[in-house]
Design a protein around this motif. Structure first.
Motif, PDB file in Angstrom:
ATOM      1  N   LEU A  94       8.719  13.950 -71.321  1.00  0.00           N
ATOM      2  CA  LEU A  94       9.954  13.202 -71.106  1.00  0.00           C
ATOM      3  C   LEU A  94       9.968  12.559 -69.726  1.00  0.00           C
ATOM      4  CD1 LEU A  94      12.575  15.712 -72.604  1.00  0.00           C
ATOM      5  CD2 LEU A  94      11.786  13.581 -73.621  1.00  0.00           C
ATOM      6  N   GLN A 137      10.018   8.303 -69.041  1.00  0.00           N
ATOM      7  CA  GLN A 137      11.371   7.826 -68.790  1.00  0.00           C
ATOM      8  C   GLN A 137      11.365   6.456 -68.111  1.00  0.00           C
ATOM      9  OE1 GLN A 137      13.260  10.576 -66.127  1.00  0.00           O
ATOM     10  NE2 GLN A 137      12.105   9.912 -64.352  1.00  0.00           N
ATOM     11  N   THR A 195      16.227   9.948 -67.875  1.00  0.00           N
ATOM     12  CA  THR A 195      16.340  10.289 -69.290  1.00  0.00           C
ATOM     13  C   THR A 195      17.273  11.469 -69.456  1.00  0.00           C
ATOM     14  OG1 THR A 195      15.078  10.859 -71.285  1.00  0.00           O
ATOM     15  CG2 THR A 195      14.373  11.882 -69.251  1.00  0.00           C
ATOM     16  N   TRP A 230      20.848  14.970 -66.908  1.00  0.00           N
ATOM     17  CA  TRP A 230      19.856  13.897 -66.844  1.00  0.00           C
ATOM     18  C   TRP A 230      18.821  14.257 -65.783  1.00  0.00           C
ATOM     19  CZ3 TRP A 230      19.761   8.675 -68.954  1.00  0.00           C
ATOM     20  CH2 TRP A 230      20.730   8.483 -69.974  1.00  0.00           C
TER      21      TRP A 230
END
Length: 403
Positions: free
Chosen positions: A223, A227, A232, A403
């Protein structure tokens, strides 16, 4: 390519021989007394309601998902039915669902008939979380789902023999941190976050901390590297590794990545405005009195790594690659970011000034007053430490997303 020298093969064989002899010896004195099997086959066994909608109590369910010695599902229906359970909880919730995923450690499994096993204790923990009074809750969700991920952490019932299963079970833990576990964690996190305001915690103890640590950091790395400029949204709000039997070398690589990309955790509102998170995304909590990870772990890892090549180009004052590979994360001072202790009866978490590890992956060493040994992670003082970590990130606020 170059031709091999017969002498090289002889040296490799001599190098491997002591390890093979020792492992064979340990296998002989540690027979498998606990069966390798599925314990919860029927839906009424692996899906249970443990708390009902009563005065002061939040409805709560428990789901069990089991994996074999190679990290494969015993019964994939357990995952699919768990996904449906969380989806239904989200649809019924006004303020979201709190999902707690737990992976147990050594000397445990998913046997529901074990009166003192991790499954029984986790069921009681989920029930207690749901029964907290509104004033005492560190969450706002009006549904709770506990997900117990079971594996064969116990292979012997004989007290002396089971001590020798530590190294074999750690190898099993390494195998479990693979595709089926990662799929399970990611899908549960994703279905939880389908409902705004729902929160997801992941907890792993001992070798369960190894499984969680290796699986979650793999997911988060993907992730993080994929991003965009705006970051993200994360599918998990807090990851707790309790006295984890995880090597410092793999954790060092994660911390190094987080430092290089200057990763920071932010709590964002629906309008996009955000504020820095005061707490960690991942917290590794290790007791200074945990002899299983401070003594048994380096002994076993030193034997297992016999003949393994390590680099020697570390800078003066830094731990060597061998040291990182053979020591548990919580006992390497250069990676420790915080210390926790009691002051006037209150739990205090302090950041170490100038610590190398200044990332959202907190490595916390706690005093023996908070956790007196490897298994002491359920006492009220330890619970206050966990509550502080939850409150630091305002997890109880349903209008904030991680986040």
């Amino acid at each position: 390519m170059t031709a091999s020298n017969p002498g090289d093969h002889e040296r490799v064989a001599r190098t491997r021989a002591p390890r093979a002899v020792l492992l064979s010896f340990l296998a002989l004195i540690s027979p498998s007394c606990v069966p390798h099997k599925l314990y919860n086959e029927l839906p009424e066994q692996y899906l249970q309601q443990v708390a009902w909608d009563e005065a002061g109590t939040v409805p709560a369910h428990l789901a069990v998902i089991e994996f074999d010695d190679h990290g494969m599902f015993w019964k994939r229906d357990q995952l699919e039915d768990t996904i449906d359970l969380i989806r239904d909880a989200n649809q019924a919730a006004d303020d979201g669902t709190l999902v707690i995923i737990y992976i147990h450690g050594w000397k445990n499994n998913a046997n529901p008939e074990s009166s003192e096993g991790s499954l029984v204790r986790f069921r009681e923990s989920v029930r207690n979380v749901a029964a907290q009074s509104p004033a005492d809750r560190s969450f706002a969700a009006d549904r709770v789902v506990g997900v117990f991920l079971g594996w064969r952490g116990r292979t012997s019932d004989i007290p002396l023999q089971e001590q020798f299963t530590f190294w074999d079970r750690r190898q099993a833990g390494e195998r479990l941190a693979s595709s089926h576990i990662q799929e399970t964690l990611l899908r549960i996190m994703q279905i939880t976050k389908d409902q705004p305001g729902s929160k997801c915690f992941i907890v792993g103890h001992s070798m369960g901390g190894l499984i969680v640590g290796k699986s979650v950091t793999s997911i988060l790395t993907t992730l993080l590297l994929s991003q965009g400029d705006e970051g993200t949204q994360l599918p998990v709000d807090l990851v707790l590794l309790q006295n984890p039997a995880i090597d410092a070398l793999s954790s060092w690589q994660t911390i190094d990545l987080l430092k290089r990309v200057n990763a920071r955790v932010e709590l964002r509102m629906p309008n996009g405005n955000g504020l820095p998170a005061r707490g960690p995304l991942i917290a590794s909590i290790t007791s200074e009195a945990d002899t299983a990870t401070s003594r048994a772990y380096p002994f076993g890892r030193s034997i297992a790594s016999f003949g393994t090549s390590f680099r020697r180009d570390h800078a003066p004052g830094e731990p060597s690659q061998r040291h990182l590979a053979t020591h548990a994360l919580g006992h390497v001072d250069s990676l420790t970011s915080h210390r926790a202790f009691l002051r006037d009866g209150e739990v205090v978490i302090e950041q170490i000034p100038g610590a190398f590890n200044d990332t959202p992956f907190w490595v916390i060493q706690v005093s023996k007053e908070i956790s007196k040994d490897h298994g002491d992670v359920g006492n009220p003082i330890y619970g206050r430490l966990v509550e502080q970590l939850i409150e630091l990130n305002d997890v109880y606020r349903t209008d904030l997303e991680t986040w």
